[in-house]
Design a protein around this motif. Structure first.
Motif, PDB file in Angstrom:
ATOM      1  N   LYS A  80       0.834  -1.199   0.000  1.00 49.08           N
ATOM      2  CA  LYS A  80       0.000   0.000   0.000  1.00 49.08           C
ATOM      3  C   LYS A  80       0.868   1.249   0.000  1.00 49.08           C
ATOM      4  O   LYS A  80       1.975   1.254   0.542  1.00 49.08           O
ATOM      5  N   LYS A  85      -3.551  13.025   3.568  1.00 50.48           N
ATOM      6  CA  LYS A  85      -4.962  13.386   3.405  1.00 50.48           C
ATOM      7  C   LYS A  85      -5.139  14.767   2.783  1.00 50.48           C
ATOM      8  O   LYS A  85      -6.124  15.022   2.104  1.00 50.48           O
ATOM      9  N   ASP A 101      -8.975   4.524  -4.358  1.00 48.69           N
ATOM     10  CA  ASP A 101      -9.140   3.095  -4.112  1.00 48.69           C
ATOM     11  C   ASP A 101      -8.390   2.738  -2.828  1.00 48.69           C
ATOM     12  O   ASP A 101      -7.169   2.584  -2.840  1.00 48.69           O
ATOM     13  N   GLU A 102      -9.105   2.608  -1.719  1.00 51.69           N
ATOM     14  CA  GLU A 102      -8.470   2.417  -0.419  1.00 51.69           C
ATOM     15  C   GLU A 102      -7.834   1.040  -0.237  1.00 51.69           C
ATOM     16  O   GLU A 102      -7.147   0.820   0.747  1.00 51.69           O
ATOM     17  N   LYS A 103      -8.001   0.130  -1.192  1.00 54.48           N
ATOM     18  CA  LYS A 103      -7.275  -1.139  -1.085  1.00 54.48           C
ATOM     19  C   LYS A 103      -5.809  -0.942  -1.477  1.00 54.48           C
ATOM     20  O   LYS A 103      -4.965  -1.769  -1.158  1.00 54.48           O
ATOM     21  N   THR A 106      -3.248   3.923   2.111  1.00 57.55           N
ATOM     22  CA  THR A 106      -3.535   4.182   3.515  1.00 57.55           C
ATOM     23  C   THR A 106      -3.493   5.696   3.674  1.00 57.55           C
ATOM     24  O   THR A 106      -2.493   6.335   3.296  1.00 57.55           O
ATOM     25  N   ILE A 107      -4.559   6.262   4.195  1.00 50.20           N
ATOM     26  CA  ILE A 107      -4.621   7.714   4.358  1.00 50.20           C
ATOM     27  C   ILE A 107      -3.945   8.101   5.668  1.00 50.20           C
ATOM     28  O   ILE A 107      -4.260   7.561   6.726  1.00 50.20           O
TER      29      ILE A 107
END
Length: 148
Positions: A80, A85, A101-103, A106-107
């Protein structure tokens, strides 16, 4: 000081090192990148993996612009990517995507870099690495210097 959204990858674990996308600051000369509490100097002679190095740890980093297709990791790498942010909206515009795409991400939030704390590190004398007859020194640009 210039600020731009960039891709940064720690190359200490080949193509699987930690990676970030976010706004970085550049020095006036453009030779130094500041982000998330780090100062990364451009390597005079780029290494096998990186084009910058961390002045505190010596680890090599790859820094480049964000790819418009969203494929920033090397094709044989993985993991990742941490994205600041505060840069998500700009990133989505650059890659022309509607959502993150959060997969794949990582924010996080980058911490502010205190550039003054690096001044002492950058102005230190050449370091003596060992006491043998063929001693090696490192200068502030991570170049090996011989004592002979």
């Amino acid at each position: 000081m210039q600020s731009k959204i960039m891709y940064i990858e720690n190359k200490s674990k080949d193509h699987h090192g930690l990676a970030w996308i976010g706004f970085v600051e550049f020095s006036k000369s453009g030779q130094t990148v500041y982000f998330d509490g780090k100062e990364l100097k451009k390597l005079k002679n780029p290494g096998t993996w990186g084009n910058h190095f961390d002045i505190e740890t010596g680890e090599e980093y790859w820094i480049s612009g964000v790819k418009k297709n969203g494929q920033n990791r090397h094709w044989c790498g993985g993991g990742k990517i941490m994205i600041d942010k505060n840069s998500i909206d700009e990133y989505l515009k650059l890659v022309d995507f509607d959502i993150l795409d959060e997969k794949n991400f990582t924010i996080i939030e980058f911490s502010k870099t205190d550039k003054s704390r690096f001044n002492e590190l950058e102005n230190t004398e050449v370091k003596f690495m060992n006491e043998s007859r063929s001693a090696t020194y490192w200068d502030n640009n991570k170049r090996k210097l011989s004592s002979i």
